[in-house]
Enzyme design. Structure first.
Site, PDB file in Angstrom:
ATOM      1  N   TYR A 145       0.830  -1.203   0.000  1.00  0.00           N
ATOM      2  CA  TYR A 145       0.000   0.000   0.000  1.00  0.00           C
ATOM      3  C   TYR A 145       0.867   1.257   0.000  1.00  0.00           C
ATOM      4  O   TYR A 145       0.626   2.198  -0.766  1.00  0.00           O
ATOM      5  CB  TYR A 145      -0.910  -0.037   1.228  1.00  0.00           C
ATOM      6  CG  TYR A 145      -1.859   1.123   1.369  1.00  0.00           C
ATOM      7  CD1 TYR A 145      -2.988   1.225   0.556  1.00  0.00           C
ATOM      8  CD2 TYR A 145      -1.646   2.112   2.328  1.00  0.00           C
ATOM      9  CE1 TYR A 145      -3.877   2.282   0.700  1.00  0.00           C
ATOM     10  CE2 TYR A 145      -2.530   3.162   2.476  1.00  0.00           C
ATOM     11  CZ  TYR A 145      -3.646   3.242   1.656  1.00  0.00           C
ATOM     12  OH  TYR A 145      -4.526   4.292   1.799  1.00  0.00           O
ATOM     13  N   LYS A 181       1.123   3.996  -3.010  1.00  0.00           N
ATOM     14  CA  LYS A 181       0.685   5.363  -2.766  1.00  0.00           C
ATOM     15  C   LYS A 181       1.789   6.382  -3.044  1.00  0.00           C
ATOM     16  O   LYS A 181       1.497   7.531  -3.412  1.00  0.00           O
ATOM     17  CB  LYS A 181       0.177   5.497  -1.331  1.00  0.00           C
ATOM     18  CG  LYS A 181      -1.193   4.845  -1.115  1.00  0.00           C
ATOM     19  CD  LYS A 181      -2.224   5.358  -2.111  1.00  0.00           C
ATOM     20  CE  LYS A 181      -3.633   4.924  -1.773  1.00  0.00           C
ATOM     21  NZ  LYS A 181      -4.604   5.381  -2.796  1.00  0.00           N
TER      22      LYS A 181
END
Length: 301
Positions: free
Chosen positions: A166, A170
């Site tokens: 993640y 990002k």
């Protein structure tokens, strides 16, 4: 200034079947936009599909009278991204705003993360942003106008535990933003990134209820609507937003120290001896491109 509106504009929102995406859809539609509600209808971990989420939001948006249509394609493939944008073009003839919001979570520590977990999370967040942005960018370039909002995260910007995929995805989204800025500015295509914290299916079991109550998705929408508007002239910026708090964050470069003359050998001992000057963030500034970093090396050339 007058009220910001989106009359006759077409807004594509990925992951708009619930949470923040649904709040965006309502906010844009209430101000005159025609909205493409994209949502695969899967679970938070990326499993399952259910068209009902997008359909429900489209039905809710009918109250505003501007027009809305559902799309159920995955953002994680090139063909899916193309179909999402084709939905907007086929129904409304154009795309003015793209909000890359779709996301999944599979939080695991680095040693427990599998290749499947990594690929799913990166494919939805990072590849997904690319897959939808690319065809949207083509339409925006043709029309000479566009606003794109990418969704990054404080986990990627500042760090967190157990979110390797993640966080990597990002931060990649920030890099994609910079690419859109470099290539889109001359075509009046602006791109910014937001790092939101809000109550949603991504956070509903990771924060206490009393905190989630203050983290309403509707507190994120004002910044997104401003960045997506014709009034906005900013591009390439990153913003934190949560519970009414809005703040710019930036990747900065400090002047540092030039060692040697770009001819002689530099030793690791010199790095050690000058460590304070090298790591100091005094006078650090955000840069508009990698070329701007070269100005700190002018004494060597």
């Amino acid at each position: 200034m007058g009220k910001i509106r989106f009359d006759d504009q077409v807004v594509v929102i990925t992951g708009a079947g619930s949470g923040i995406g649904r709040a965006y859809a309502h906010a844009f539609a209430s101000r005159g936009a025609r909205v493409v509600v994209n949502d695969l209808g899967g679970n938070r971990d990326g499993t399952g599909e259910a068209r009902g989420a997008a359909d429900t939001v489209v039905a809710e948006l009918a109250q505003y009278g501007g027009g809305a249509v559902a799309n159920y394609d995955s953002v994680a493939t090139v063909s899916g991204g193309e179909r999402i944008i084709a939905t907007a073009e086929d129904h409304f003839g154009r795309v003015d705003v793209l909000v890359n919001n779709a996301g999944v979570l599979r939080d695991k520590s680095l040693l427990k993360m599998t290749e499947e977990d990594w690929e799913l999370v990166v494919n939805v967040h990072l590849k997904g942003a690319f897959c939808v942005t690319r065809p949207a960018f083509a339409l925006m370039k043709k029309n000479g106008y566009g606003r794109i909002i990418n969704t990054t995260s404080g986990s990627g910007l500042y760090g967190n535990f157990g979110q390797a995929a993640y966080m990597a995805a990002k931060m990649g989204v920030v890099g994609l933003m910079h690419s859109v800025v470099a290539e889109g500015s001359k075509h009046n295509i602006l791109c910014n990134a937001i790092s939101p914290v809000a109550a949603s299916r991504m956070t509903d079991d990771v924060m206490p209820a009393e905190i989630l109550e203050k983290l309403k998705p509707e507190f994120i929408t004002p910044l997104v609507l401003f960045l997506a508007s014709q009034v906005n002239r900013e591009t390439g910026m990153i913003f934190n937003c949560a519970a009414g708090w809005f703040s710019r964050t930036a990747i900065c470069c400090a002047p540092g120290l030039c060692i040697g003359d770009a001819k002689r050998e530099i030793t690791p001992e010199e790095i050690h001896d000058n460590w304070m000057a090298i790591t100091s963030l005094d006078d650090a500034v955000p840069l508009d491109s990698v070329v701007d970093s070269f100005r700190f090396m002018t004494s060597l050339f």
